[in-house]
Motif scaffolding. Sequence first.
Motif, PDB file in Angstrom:
ATOM      1  N   GLU A   1       0.820  -1.215   0.000  1.00  0.00           N
ATOM      2  CA  GLU A   1       0.000   0.000   0.000  1.00  0.00           C
ATOM      3  C   GLU A   1       0.853   1.263   0.000  1.00  0.00           C
ATOM      4  N   ASP A   2       2.009   1.209   0.651  1.00  0.00           N
ATOM      5  CA  ASP A   2       2.905   2.370   0.681  1.00  0.00           C
ATOM      6  C   ASP A   2       3.436   2.663  -0.726  1.00  0.00           C
ATOM      7  N   LEU A   3       3.836   1.607  -1.447  1.00  0.00           N
ATOM      8  CA  LEU A   3       4.359   1.801  -2.799  1.00  0.00           C
ATOM      9  C   LEU A   3       3.256   2.228  -3.753  1.00  0.00           C
ATOM     10  N   GLU A   4       2.064   1.680  -3.579  1.00  0.00           N
ATOM     11  CA  GLU A   4       0.938   2.083  -4.433  1.00  0.00           C
ATOM     12  C   GLU A   4       0.647   3.570  -4.276  1.00  0.00           C
ATOM     13  N   ALA A   5       0.660   4.053  -3.045  1.00  0.00           N
ATOM     14  CA  ALA A   5       0.403   5.482  -2.799  1.00  0.00           C
ATOM     15  C   ALA A   5       1.499   6.342  -3.418  1.00  0.00           C
ATOM     16  N   LEU A   6       2.745   5.870  -3.319  1.00  0.00           N
ATOM     17  CA  LEU A   6       3.863   6.625  -3.892  1.00  0.00           C
ATOM     18  C   LEU A   6       3.729   6.709  -5.408  1.00  0.00           C
ATOM     19  N   VAL A   7       3.462   5.581  -6.054  1.00  0.00           N
ATOM     20  CA  VAL A   7       3.325   5.551  -7.516  1.00  0.00           C
ATOM     21  C   VAL A   7       2.145   6.403  -7.965  1.00  0.00           C
ATOM     22  N   ASP A   8       1.019   6.303  -7.273  1.00  0.00           N
ATOM     23  CA  ASP A   8      -0.162   7.083  -7.645  1.00  0.00           C
ATOM     24  C   ASP A   8       0.090   8.586  -7.528  1.00  0.00           C
ATOM     25  N   THR A   9       0.931   8.968  -6.578  1.00  0.00           N
ATOM     26  CA  THR A   9       1.186  10.393  -6.331  1.00  0.00           C
ATOM     27  C   THR A   9       2.257  10.962  -7.245  1.00  0.00           C
ATOM     28  N   TYR A  10       3.360  10.219  -7.430  1.00  0.00           N
ATOM     29  CA  TYR A  10       4.533  10.771  -8.101  1.00  0.00           C
ATOM     30  C   TYR A  10       4.756  10.248  -9.518  1.00  0.00           C
ATOM     31  N   TYR A  11       4.330   9.033  -9.814  1.00  0.00           N
ATOM     32  CA  TYR A  11       4.572   8.473 -11.144  1.00  0.00           C
ATOM     33  C   TYR A  11       3.429   8.863 -12.074  1.00  0.00           C
ATOM     34  N   THR A  12       3.299  10.179 -12.261  1.00  0.00           N
ATOM     35  CA  THR A  12       2.219  10.749 -13.061  1.00  0.00           C
ATOM     36  C   THR A  12       2.798  11.703 -14.105  1.00  0.00           C
ATOM     37  N   GLY A  13       1.952  12.094 -15.054  1.00  0.00           N
ATOM     38  CA  GLY A  13       2.420  12.909 -16.166  1.00  0.00           C
ATOM     39  C   GLY A  13       3.168  14.156 -15.758  1.00  0.00           C
ATOM     40  N   LYS A  14       2.683  14.856 -14.766  1.00  0.00           N
ATOM     41  CA  LYS A  14       3.293  16.130 -14.385  1.00  0.00           C
ATOM     42  C   LYS A  14       4.549  15.972 -13.549  1.00  0.00           C
ATOM     43  N   ASN A  15       4.877  14.740 -13.166  1.00  0.00           N
ATOM     44  CA  ASN A  15       6.071  14.509 -12.341  1.00  0.00           C
ATOM     45  C   ASN A  15       7.115  13.639 -13.029  1.00  0.00           C
ATOM     46  N   ILE A  16       6.924  13.376 -14.329  1.00  0.00           N
ATOM     47  CA  ILE A  16       7.850  12.517 -15.073  1.00  0.00           C
ATOM     48  C   ILE A  16       8.441  13.277 -16.260  1.00  0.00           C
ATOM     49  N   VAL A  17       9.728  13.109 -16.465  1.00  0.00           N
ATOM     50  CA  VAL A  17      10.393  13.578 -17.685  1.00  0.00           C
ATOM     51  C   VAL A  17      11.094  12.372 -18.304  1.00  0.00           C
ATOM     52  N   ILE A  18      10.828  12.123 -19.571  1.00  0.00           N
ATOM     53  CA  ILE A  18      11.450  11.002 -20.274  1.00  0.00           C
ATOM     54  C   ILE A  18      12.491  11.539 -21.252  1.00  0.00           C
ATOM     55  N   GLY A  19      13.691  11.012 -21.161  1.00  0.00           N
ATOM     56  CA  GLY A  19      14.753  11.359 -22.103  1.00  0.00           C
ATOM     57  C   GLY A  19      14.884  10.274 -23.152  1.00  0.00           C
ATOM     58  N   VAL A  20      14.961  10.672 -24.404  1.00  0.00           N
ATOM     59  CA  VAL A  20      15.068   9.714 -25.503  1.00  0.00           C
ATOM     60  C   VAL A  20      16.251  10.093 -26.381  1.00  0.00           C
ATOM     61  N   ALA A  21      17.114   9.123 -26.652  1.00  0.00           N
ATOM     62  CA  ALA A  21      18.192   9.324 -27.623  1.00  0.00           C
ATOM     63  C   ALA A  21      17.861   8.461 -28.830  1.00  0.00           C
ATOM     64  N   CYS A  22      17.558   9.093 -29.943  1.00  0.00           N
ATOM     65  CA  CYS A  22      17.162   8.343 -31.135  1.00  0.00           C
ATOM     66  C   CYS A  22      17.298   9.229 -32.366  1.00  0.00           C
ATOM     67  N   ASN A  23      17.134   8.615 -33.537  1.00  0.00           N
ATOM     68  CA  ASN A  23      17.206   9.363 -34.788  1.00  0.00           C
ATOM     69  C   ASN A  23      15.832   9.575 -35.430  1.00  0.00           C
ATOM     70  N   LEU A  24      14.786   9.308 -34.707  1.00  0.00           N
ATOM     71  CA  LEU A  24      13.439   9.472 -35.252  1.00  0.00           C
ATOM     72  C   LEU A  24      13.111  10.951 -35.439  1.00  0.00           C
ATOM     73  N   PRO A  25      12.374  11.297 -36.481  1.00  0.00           N
ATOM     74  CA  PRO A  25      11.889  12.674 -36.618  1.00  0.00           C
ATOM     75  C   PRO A  25      11.034  13.037 -35.406  1.00  0.00           C
TER      76      PRO A  25
END
Length: 396
Positions: A148-172
């Motif tokens: 339950e502790d991990l579920e609450a953490l993920v629900d609170t922080y692992y959301t769109g406004k708290n995540i930045v994804i870095g991508v290294a690729c050659n795609l347009p």
Amino acid sequence: MKKIVLSNGLRVVKTNNSKVYSLSITVGIGHLNEPKLGLAAVCEKVLAPQLNNALAIQGGTITSYLTGCPAEEFENLLKKVAAVLKNPDLSQELVDAAAEDVAQHTRDLAPLPERQWKLCYKHTAFGTSKLVWDLDAYIESVKSLKTEDLEALVDTYYTGKNIVIGVACNLPLAELKELMEKYFGSIPVGKKQKFEKLEYTGGYTARPAVGDVQSIAIGWDLSFLANVTEEEELEADKAGANVLMSMLSGRLERDVAGTGAIREVKIAGYYGMRTLRISIVAPAGKDINDFIDIISKNIKRVTTTLASDRRMETSRQRAATEKLAKFSEPQDAAVEAAWQVLGRGDMYDVDARISSIFLTSARNVQEIAKSIFYRKPTIVVFGENPYSEKEILAKL
């Protein structure tokens, strides 16, 4: 670098890489803003294997997961990672195994000299009210964590406004945006989470040497650089600091040569609360005060004397090379960009920073040195009969 913002607020930073595509997922949660002791570390241990056996990096107020794949497997990687972020396995069995691993790792690291002086440095630099380090209390907290502790953490922080994804690729960019929206756009938007920053206090701590290792670390708060209002002035100051650090590193390298000591000049602390730290780790049998004298001499030199043209050229080249090297590694570049975006809202222009480095003058270096080194320092000494705080401050 280019930035994409998805419909749920999740930000994507793109860099280029032709052979192996890489992915970094940076989340605004770490041991400084976790609701329970050890929760961020246990969550990272549970999630990293599920995220394509990602390498995890902790940064105080953030956690980054690093992974990659051949170009032809990139979409499958996105699909797999997105599925985990949306619906991770947080079973109690996994939580207990991760907790035991974190507890054992903590016990193993506790007696190591480097671990001790670096932890002591952080506690001294930022005070002790929120950084109470009690090994037994920490391990007890880690082992008490539930699904339950991990579920609450993920629900609170692992959301769109708290995540930045870095991508290294050659795609347009347009194609990448379509893929990222397809797989990550349905992650809940969430609420941007804030954390209360620690207050820099500085101060002095002296302890006996640990085993056969002595160390001296002196640092200064750099938060004032984030408060400069004019963008050009900010870039000039930060470029000046880059050159200053390269200059000090070169001079210290020469001064400790042949002593068996190891010197380091780096940005240290926690994300958002950075310090410029100069440290020397020396073998037992040496006088730790000799190394304090070396650091003090070099600090006084950069604040009172203009560097020669030759020294400036060498230091500028070294600073630019270090910056280029950092951003030539796709994952390093992506993580740094993610840290900047989460903490300050945007990433600085690397080309502009390097250009500013080459425009830095000896006067610029001296002025930024005064701005930094005339502030209250953090002093941590592990050694026998070191100078007192008053004596060291007089030397600086």
